[in-house]
Design a protein around this motif. Structure first.
Motif, PDB file in Angstrom:
ATOM      1  N   ASN A  33       0.851  -1.189   0.000  1.00 23.63           N
ATOM      2  CA  ASN A  33       0.000   0.000   0.000  1.00 23.63           C
ATOM      3  C   ASN A  33       0.880   1.230   0.000  1.00 23.63           C
ATOM      4  O   ASN A  33       1.872   1.286   0.734  1.00 23.63           O
ATOM      5  CB  ASN A  33      -0.898   0.030   1.243  1.00 23.63           C
ATOM      6  CG  ASN A  33      -1.873  -1.126   1.252  1.00 23.63           C
ATOM      7  OD1 ASN A  33      -2.521  -1.411   0.260  1.00 23.63           O
ATOM      8  ND2 ASN A  33      -1.961  -1.795   2.384  1.00 23.63           N
ATOM      9  N   ALA A 101      -8.820  10.554   0.375  1.00 15.06           N
ATOM     10  CA  ALA A 101      -7.888   9.718   1.127  1.00 15.06           C
ATOM     11  C   ALA A 101      -8.210   9.787   2.609  1.00 15.06           C
ATOM     12  O   ALA A 101      -8.949  10.666   3.058  1.00 15.06           O
ATOM     13  CB  ALA A 101      -6.458  10.190   0.886  1.00 15.06           C
ATOM     14  N   ARG A 117      -3.282   7.716   3.724  1.00  9.98           N
ATOM     15  CA  ARG A 117      -3.419   6.344   3.219  1.00  9.98           C
ATOM     16  C   ARG A 117      -4.675   6.224   2.369  1.00  9.98           C
ATOM     17  O   ARG A 117      -5.513   7.104   2.367  1.00  9.98           O
ATOM     18  CB  ARG A 117      -3.574   5.355   4.372  1.00  9.98           C
ATOM     19  CG  ARG A 117      -2.464   5.290   5.335  1.00  9.98           C
ATOM     20  CD  ARG A 117      -2.807   4.287   6.455  1.00  9.98           C
ATOM     21  NE  ARG A 117      -1.666   4.087   7.300  1.00  9.98           N
ATOM     22  CZ  ARG A 117      -0.691   3.221   7.052  1.00  9.98           C
ATOM     23  NH1 ARG A 117      -0.747   2.465   5.987  1.00  9.98           N
ATOM     24  NH2 ARG A 117       0.331   3.111   7.867  1.00  9.98           N
ATOM     25  N   ASN A 118      -4.814   5.094   1.748  1.00  7.35           N
ATOM     26  CA  ASN A 118      -6.016   4.772   0.968  1.00  7.35           C
ATOM     27  C   ASN A 118      -6.362   5.895  -0.008  1.00  7.35           C
ATOM     28  O   ASN A 118      -7.489   6.373  -0.061  1.00  7.35           O
ATOM     29  CB  ASN A 118      -7.201   4.484   1.894  1.00  7.35           C
ATOM     30  CG  ASN A 118      -6.906   3.366   2.857  1.00  7.35           C
ATOM     31  OD1 ASN A 118      -6.262   2.381   2.512  1.00  7.35           O
ATOM     32  ND2 ASN A 118      -7.347   3.517   4.085  1.00  7.35           N
ATOM     33  N   LEU A 120      -7.533   7.424  -3.148  1.00  6.76           N
ATOM     34  CA  LEU A 120      -8.517   6.913  -4.093  1.00  6.76           C
ATOM     35  C   LEU A 120      -8.823   7.967  -5.153  1.00  6.76           C
ATOM     36  O   LEU A 120      -8.999   9.143  -4.830  1.00  6.76           O
ATOM     37  CB  LEU A 120      -9.795   6.550  -3.336  1.00  6.76           C
ATOM     38  CG  LEU A 120     -10.912   5.875  -4.116  1.00  6.76           C
ATOM     39  CD1 LEU A 120     -10.481   4.482  -4.572  1.00  6.76           C
ATOM     40  CD2 LEU A 120     -12.154   5.775  -3.252  1.00  6.76           C
ATOM     41  N   GLN A 135     -13.937   4.136  -9.669  1.00  7.23           N
ATOM     42  CA  GLN A 135     -12.912   4.402  -8.668  1.00  7.23           C
ATOM     43  C   GLN A 135     -11.772   3.400  -8.753  1.00  7.23           C
ATOM     44  O   GLN A 135     -11.995   2.217  -8.992  1.00  7.23           O
ATOM     45  CB  GLN A 135     -13.503   4.334  -7.248  1.00  7.23           C
ATOM     46  CG  GLN A 135     -14.520   5.402  -6.973  1.00  7.23           C
ATOM     47  CD  GLN A 135     -15.040   5.335  -5.546  1.00  7.23           C
ATOM     48  OE1 GLN A 135     -15.198   4.258  -4.980  1.00  7.23           O
ATOM     49  NE2 GLN A 135     -15.283   6.501  -4.971  1.00  7.23           N
ATOM     50  N   HIS A 136     -10.546   3.943  -8.541  1.00 10.14           N
ATOM     51  CA  HIS A 136      -9.349   3.096  -8.495  1.00 10.14           C
ATOM     52  C   HIS A 136      -8.385   3.676  -7.464  1.00 10.14           C
ATOM     53  O   HIS A 136      -8.264   4.892  -7.332  1.00 10.14           O
ATOM     54  CB  HIS A 136      -8.650   3.021  -9.851  1.00 10.14           C
ATOM     55  CG  HIS A 136      -9.455   2.340 -10.901  1.00 10.14           C
ATOM     56  ND1 HIS A 136      -9.693   0.985 -10.899  1.00 10.14           N
ATOM     57  CD2 HIS A 136     -10.095   2.823 -11.977  1.00 10.14           C
ATOM     58  CE1 HIS A 136     -10.441   0.669 -11.939  1.00 10.14           C
ATOM     59  NE2 HIS A 136     -10.707   1.771 -12.609  1.00 10.14           N
ATOM     60  N   SER A 137      -7.676   2.796  -6.798  1.00 10.48           N
ATOM     61  CA  SER A 137      -6.692   3.232  -5.808  1.00 10.48           C
ATOM     62  C   SER A 137      -5.440   3.751  -6.505  1.00 10.48           C
ATOM     63  O   SER A 137      -5.194   3.467  -7.686  1.00 10.48           O
ATOM     64  CB  SER A 137      -6.312   2.064  -4.895  1.00 10.48           C
ATOM     65  OG  SER A 137      -5.595   1.090  -5.639  1.00 10.48           O
ATOM     66  N   GLU A 139      -2.536   2.708  -5.868  1.00 10.52           N
ATOM     67  CA  GLU A 139      -1.763   1.502  -6.165  1.00 10.52           C
ATOM     68  C   GLU A 139      -2.171   0.903  -7.507  1.00 10.52           C
ATOM     69  O   GLU A 139      -1.323   0.431  -8.269  1.00 10.52           O
ATOM     70  CB  GLU A 139      -1.951   0.455  -5.053  1.00 10.52           C
ATOM     71  CG  GLU A 139      -1.376   0.848  -3.715  1.00 10.52           C
ATOM     72  CD  GLU A 139      -2.288   1.729  -2.880  1.00 10.52           C
ATOM     73  OE1 GLU A 139      -1.867   2.157  -1.797  1.00 10.52           O
ATOM     74  OE2 GLU A 139      -3.434   2.005  -3.310  1.00 10.52           O
ATOM     75  N   TRP A 140      -3.462   0.914  -7.810  1.00 10.75           N
ATOM     76  CA  TRP A 140      -3.958   0.359  -9.074  1.00 10.75           C
ATOM     77  C   TRP A 140      -3.313   1.081 -10.262  1.00 10.75           C
ATOM     78  O   TRP A 140      -2.985   0.452 -11.264  1.00 10.75           O
ATOM     79  CB  TRP A 140      -5.479   0.496  -9.128  1.00 10.75           C
ATOM     80  CG  TRP A 140      -6.129  -0.185 -10.292  1.00 10.75           C
ATOM     81  CD1 TRP A 140      -6.534  -1.491 -10.368  1.00 10.75           C
ATOM     82  CD2 TRP A 140      -6.460   0.398 -11.558  1.00 10.75           C
ATOM     83  NE1 TRP A 140      -7.101  -1.749 -11.593  1.00 10.75           N
ATOM     84  CE2 TRP A 140      -7.068  -0.596 -12.350  1.00 10.75           C
ATOM     85  CE3 TRP A 140      -6.310   1.665 -12.102  1.00 10.75           C
ATOM     86  CZ2 TRP A 140      -7.515  -0.365 -13.638  1.00 10.75           C
ATOM     87  CZ3 TRP A 140      -6.756   1.905 -13.392  1.00 10.75           C
ATOM     88  CH2 TRP A 140      -7.347   0.891 -14.138  1.00 10.75           C
TER      89      TRP A 140
END
Length: 180
Positions: A33, A101, A117-118, A120, A135-137, A139-140
């Motif tokens: 992450n 986030a 974190r997280n 988005l 939606q995508h993170s 990381e994606w």
């Protein structure tokens, strides 16, 4: 000599197991992450920091603890032009999406640590590649299937987000009452 080599190798694996520093205050944690972290000095006490966070207009779902604040960014469009980037050279996950986030502010002795974190990204308009609301993170967008950073996607976007996050999380001095 063998002990020194074994200790060095052990420390290398120990440090790698917790997080990997990327660039622009971003880290890759042990679960792959991506998070953003910085520490700011401040003249504010905890209560003034909380007030600054609450009145900034950037945050929602604010939860206050003894020495921390958990909250979320209200979804917003990153202003890449403000940081010297052009539309055609800005990654489309920045230029065509709203960002949100989870944020944690941790206060300790005239300074505070910010961890985001997280992260988005939410598509803010229909186009040929995606639909509004998709939606995508983070990381994606920037990690390949092996969990390695795709530098051509990560670097320009992380530069924009780092500058923006610095501004939105910087609360260093008390506001001066200019009411005469």
């Amino acid at each position: 000599m063998k002990k020194l080599i074994l200790v060095s190798i052990g420390l290398l694996f120990f440090n790698y197991g917790f997080s990997q520093t990327l660039s622009n205050n971003f880290e890759l944690d042990e679960n792959q992450n991506i998070l953003w972290r910085t520490i700011n000095n401040t003249e504010l006490d905890f209560n003034n920091l909380v007030e600054a966070i609450e009145t900034s207009g950037y945050y929602e779902k604010i939860n206050i603890g003894d020495d921390y604040v958990n909250c979320e960014f209200k979804p917003y469009q990153l202003d890449f032009a403000k940081y010297g980037h052009k539309y055609m050279t800005t990654p489309f996950y920045i230029s065509r999406n709203l960002v949100s986030a989870n944020i944690k502010f941790e206060f300790k002795e005239a300074r505070y640590r910010v961890t985001i974190r997280n992260i988005l990204f939410t598509q803010n308009a229909d186009d040929a590649l995606s639909q509004q609301g998709e939606q995508h993170s983070f990381e994606w967008w920037v990690l390949n299937k092996k969990g390695k950073i795709k530098k051509n996607f990560f670097e320009p976007g992380s530069d924009i987000m780092n500058k923006d996050f610095q501004i939105k999380t910087s609360f260093t001095t008390k506001k001066v009452d200019d009411n005469w």
